[in-house]
Design a protein around this motif. Structure first.
Motif, PDB file in Angstrom:
ATOM      1  N   LYS A  91      12.011  26.122  18.266  1.00 59.42           N
ATOM      2  CA  LYS A  91      11.504  27.397  17.732  1.00 59.42           C
ATOM      3  C   LYS A  91      11.812  27.520  16.238  1.00 59.42           C
ATOM      4  CE  LYS A  91      11.680  30.083  21.974  1.00 59.42           C
ATOM      5  NZ  LYS A  91      12.251  31.256  22.651  1.00 59.42           N
ATOM      6  N   ALA A  92      13.024  27.145  15.853  1.00 55.60           N
ATOM      7  CA  ALA A  92      13.400  27.211  14.443  1.00 55.60           C
ATOM      8  C   ALA A  92      12.530  26.283  13.610  1.00 55.60           C
ATOM      9  CB  ALA A  92      14.878  26.861  14.273  1.00 55.60           C
ATOM     10  N   ALA A  93      12.227  25.095  14.145  1.00 60.56           N
ATOM     11  CA  ALA A  93      11.380  24.140  13.426  1.00 60.56           C
ATOM     12  C   ALA A  93       9.968  24.700  13.257  1.00 60.56           C
ATOM     13  CB  ALA A  93      11.339  22.807  14.169  1.00 60.56           C
ATOM     14  N   LEU A  94       9.421  25.287  14.304  1.00 65.79           N
ATOM     15  CA  LEU A  94       8.076  25.867  14.220  1.00 65.79           C
ATOM     16  C   LEU A  94       8.030  26.996  13.192  1.00 65.79           C
ATOM     17  CD1 LEU A  94       7.190  25.967  18.022  1.00 65.79           C
ATOM     18  CD2 LEU A  94       6.164  24.475  16.288  1.00 65.79           C
ATOM     19  N   LYS A  95       9.034  27.840  13.220  1.00 64.57           N
ATOM     20  CA  LYS A  95       9.074  28.961  12.271  1.00 64.57           C
ATOM     21  C   LYS A  95       9.239  28.465  10.835  1.00 64.57           C
ATOM     22  CE  LYS A  95      10.898  32.180  15.683  1.00 64.57           C
ATOM     23  NZ  LYS A  95      12.080  32.923  16.150  1.00 64.57           N
ATOM     24  N   ALA A  96      10.022  27.422  10.649  1.00 64.47           N
ATOM     25  CA  ALA A  96      10.228  26.865   9.303  1.00 64.47           C
ATOM     26  C   ALA A  96       8.934  26.268   8.759  1.00 64.47           C
ATOM     27  CB  ALA A  96      11.332  25.816   9.327  1.00 64.47           C
ATOM     28  N   ILE A  97       8.205  25.559   9.621  1.00 65.32           N
ATOM     29  CA  ILE A  97       6.917  24.976   9.194  1.00 65.32           C
ATOM     30  C   ILE A  97       5.939  26.085   8.833  1.00 65.32           C
ATOM     31  CG2 ILE A  97       4.900  23.645   9.960  1.00 65.32           C
ATOM     32  CD1 ILE A  97       7.194  21.796   9.622  1.00 65.32           C
ATOM     33  N   ALA A  98       5.849  27.104   9.686  1.00 66.81           N
ATOM     34  CA  ALA A  98       4.926  28.217   9.422  1.00 66.81           C
ATOM     35  C   ALA A  98       5.277  28.904   8.105  1.00 66.81           C
ATOM     36  CB  ALA A  98       4.962  29.209  10.582  1.00 66.81           C
ATOM     37  N   LYS A  99       6.559  29.080   7.862  1.00 62.73           N
ATOM     38  CA  LYS A  99       6.986  29.730   6.612  1.00 62.73           C
ATOM     39  C   LYS A  99       6.696  28.837   5.407  1.00 62.73           C
ATOM     40  CE  LYS A  99      10.947  31.943   4.467  1.00 62.73           C
ATOM     41  NZ  LYS A  99      12.358  32.326   4.616  1.00 62.73           N
ATOM     42  N   GLU A 100       6.984  27.543   5.553  1.00 65.22           N
ATOM     43  CA  GLU A 100       6.764  26.600   4.454  1.00 65.22           C
ATOM     44  C   GLU A 100       5.293  26.547   4.033  1.00 65.22           C
ATOM     45  OE1 GLU A 100       7.246  21.800   3.721  1.00 65.22           O
ATOM     46  OE2 GLU A 100       8.607  22.793   5.117  1.00 65.22           O
TER      47      GLU A 100
END
Length: 103
Positions: A30-39
């Motif tokens: 979940k953290a990885a998905l959110k980081a990609i979306a934010k990036e």
């Protein structure tokens, strides 16, 4: 009877430990998905579409929708995300961060 109870308690303890590991992996994903979306400044749905994944697979997983990614994301889904967003694997491989809780 006494040995049976120890055996049952041992299995229950093992199940609890495995559930904790699954929860940690889910939180890393979940953290990885959110980081990609934010990036990329995109929504989770747009990220899924660009990777060739059904948006409900990602949004359902992020929102803990019953039946959607109960144990995480499939290897196929993770591969698609890694192909489109190479840094996804780096985010997943990072050690989890410890969050401080305060009253």
């Amino acid at each position: 009877m006494r040995n049976c109870n120890r055996y049952i308690l041992g299995i229950l303890k093992m199940i609890m430990n495995n559930d904790n590991l699954v929860d940690m992996e889910k939180e890393q994903l979940k953290a990885a998905l959110k980081a990609i979306a934010k990036e990329y400044n995109i929504s989770a749905s747009d990220m899924a579409k660009e990777a060739g994944i059904s948006p409900s697979t990602i949004t359902g997983f992020l929102n803990d929708v019953p039946g959607r990614g109960h144990y995480g994301l499939s290897a196929k889904t993770q591969n698609k995300l890694s192909e489109k967003y190479p840094q996804f694997k780096d985010y997943v491989d990072r050690p989890p961060t410890v969050q401080k809780q305060s009253d």
